[in-house]
Design an enzyme around this catalytic site. Sequence first.
Site, mmCIF file in Angstrom:
data_model
loop_
_atom_site.group_PDB
_atom_site.id
_atom_site.type_symbol
_atom_site.label_atom_id
_atom_site.label_comp_id
_atom_site.label_asym_id
_atom_site.label_seq_id
_atom_site.Cartn_x
_atom_site.Cartn_y
_atom_site.Cartn_z
ATOM 1 N N ASP A 1 0.499 -3.095 12.409
ATOM 2 C CA ASP A 1 0.947 -3.490 11.070
ATOM 3 C C ASP A 1 1.266 -4.993 11.060
ATOM 4 O O ASP A 1 2.229 -5.445 11.688
ATOM 5 C CB ASP A 1 2.194 -2.671 10.694
ATOM 6 C CG ASP A 1 2.573 -2.885 9.238
ATOM 7 O OD1 ASP A 1 2.608 -1.893 8.497
ATOM 8 O OD2 ASP A 1 2.827 -4.048 8.842
ATOM 9 N N ASP B 1 4.848 -5.974 9.714
ATOM 10 C CA ASP B 1 5.916 -5.615 10.662
ATOM 11 C C ASP B 1 5.893 -6.527 11.888
ATOM 12 O O ASP B 1 6.944 -6.956 12.381
ATOM 13 C CB ASP B 1 5.765 -4.157 11.116
ATOM 14 C CG ASP B 1 6.250 -3.178 10.051
ATOM 15 O OD1 ASP B 1 6.932 -3.619 9.105
ATOM 16 O OD2 ASP B 1 5.938 -1.982 10.176
ATOM 17 N N THR C 1 -1.296 7.546 -0.532
ATOM 18 C CA THR C 1 -2.563 7.417 -1.275
ATOM 19 C C THR C 1 -3.385 6.220 -0.796
ATOM 20 O O THR C 1 -4.578 6.143 -1.081
ATOM 21 C CB THR C 1 -2.289 7.201 -2.777
ATOM 22 O OG1 THR C 1 -1.593 5.941 -2.920
ATOM 23 C CG2 THR C 1 -1.420 8.316 -3.353
ATOM 24 N N ARG D 1 0.848 -1.190 0.000
ATOM 25 C CA ARG D 1 0.000 0.000 0.000
ATOM 26 C C ARG D 1 0.879 1.233 0.000
ATOM 27 O O ARG D 1 1.746 1.363 0.858
ATOM 28 C CB ARG D 1 -0.790 0.034 1.318
ATOM 29 C CG ARG D 1 -2.147 -0.442 1.231
ATOM 30 C CD ARG D 1 -3.010 -0.173 2.411
ATOM 31 N NE ARG D 1 -2.486 0.322 3.658
ATOM 32 C CZ ARG D 1 -3.245 0.731 4.653
ATOM 33 N NH1 ARG D 1 -4.550 0.738 4.526
ATOM 34 N NH2 ARG D 1 -2.741 1.138 5.785
HETATM 35 C C1 PRP Z 1 -1.129 -4.648 4.443
HETATM 36 C C2 PRP Z 1 -1.993 -5.888 4.520
HETATM 37 C C3 PRP Z 1 -2.802 -5.801 3.262
HETATM 38 C C4 PRP Z 1 -2.997 -4.320 3.099
HETATM 39 C C5 PRP Z 1 -4.379 -3.990 3.560
HETATM 40 O O1 PRP Z 1 -0.069 -4.845 3.609
HETATM 41 O O2 PRP Z 1 -1.271 -7.064 4.637
HETATM 42 O O3 PRP Z 1 -2.166 -6.367 2.136
HETATM 43 O O4 PRP Z 1 -2.027 -3.688 3.934
HETATM 44 O O5 PRP Z 1 -4.668 -2.677 3.307
HETATM 45 P P1 PRP Z 1 -5.783 -2.215 2.272
HETATM 46 O O6 PRP Z 1 -6.991 -3.049 2.538
HETATM 47 O O7 PRP Z 1 -5.985 -0.773 2.629
HETATM 48 O O8 PRP Z 1 -5.250 -2.393 0.883
HETATM 49 P P2 PRP Z 1 1.088 -3.742 3.428
HETATM 50 O O9 PRP Z 1 0.772 -2.828 2.306
HETATM 51 O O10 PRP Z 1 1.345 -3.078 4.757
HETATM 52 O O11 PRP Z 1 2.337 -4.580 2.960
HETATM 53 P P3 PRP Z 1 3.146 -5.719 3.707
HETATM 54 O O12 PRP Z 1 2.251 -6.908 3.825
HETATM 55 O O13 PRP Z 1 4.267 -5.946 2.756
HETATM 56 O O14 PRP Z 1 3.606 -5.219 5.036
HETATM 57 N N1 URA Z 2 -2.270 -3.060 7.058
HETATM 58 C C1 URA Z 2 -1.956 -3.520 8.298
HETATM 59 O O1 URA Z 2 -0.985 -4.270 8.463
HETATM 60 N N2 URA Z 2 -2.704 -3.127 9.331
HETATM 61 C C2 URA Z 2 -3.768 -2.323 9.190
HETATM 62 O O2 URA Z 2 -4.420 -1.999 10.192
HETATM 63 C C3 URA Z 2 -4.083 -1.851 7.900
HETATM 64 C C4 URA Z 2 -3.326 -2.251 6.845
#
Ligand code: PRP
Ligand code: URA
Length: 216
Positions: free
Chosen positions: A207, A210, A109, A105
Amino acid sequence: MAHAQVYPSAHPLVKHKLSLLRSTKTEPKKFRELVREISILLAYEATADLGLHETRVTTPLAETPGWALSEKIGLVPILRAGLGMVEGIWEMMPSAEVWHIGLYRDEQTLKPVTYYNKLPIEPRVSVVLVLDPMLATGGSAVATVDILKKWGAKRIKYVGLIAAPEGIARLQEAHPDVPIYLGAIDERLTGEGDPWPHGYIMPGLGDAGDRQFGTG
Ligand code: PRP
Ligand code: URA
């Protein structure tokens, strides 16, 4: 078309383990274990309608009717947080194929950015489970299902640990045919005045990537 069904788990084990998962006291090792365990429980619920065909099986005592799965399952974790959901589910269905979709994400944005997609030319599976712990704005889930449908996947189910109502509505709107299996539905997304950046699930767990990978 009517909106897809949403199935928040009512299982006491899911509720118990999700509460541990949310806690700030839970360290990455325990967090990964819990993601794995809750994912198995949710996949159990999400696969309750898989097709079977009759077989025969010979026990030490007699030959008797048995059952075998008729459907080939594809597991599609959204990188990177979805990775932690794969292993446990895969143990339950070892003949599943696993295909990765890489999305992150954009923090400003909140739009998903695709960085990895190596699906084969056409699907060899009849049911696809999309795996991602967090359904926040729904952007990542919608983009993933878009990719899978273009690829030719016919039956897609979404499995997530925690969702915001906003993300559920967005996924239902874009893909009313995709049922949504969840550990819990939380209150809302963060915005102005919240201690976290915008677009996080409240109360959520922070997160998910993380916390699994120790990168926070
Ligand atoms: C997180 C999560 C989803 C997304 C959800 O991933 O694992 O894929 O955010 O958010 P959304 O519904 O608003 O799209 P992130 O982008 O943090 O990446 P990561 O898994 O690599 O940490
Ligand atoms: N991605 C995450 O990991 N946590 C949230 O709460 C939203 C998006």
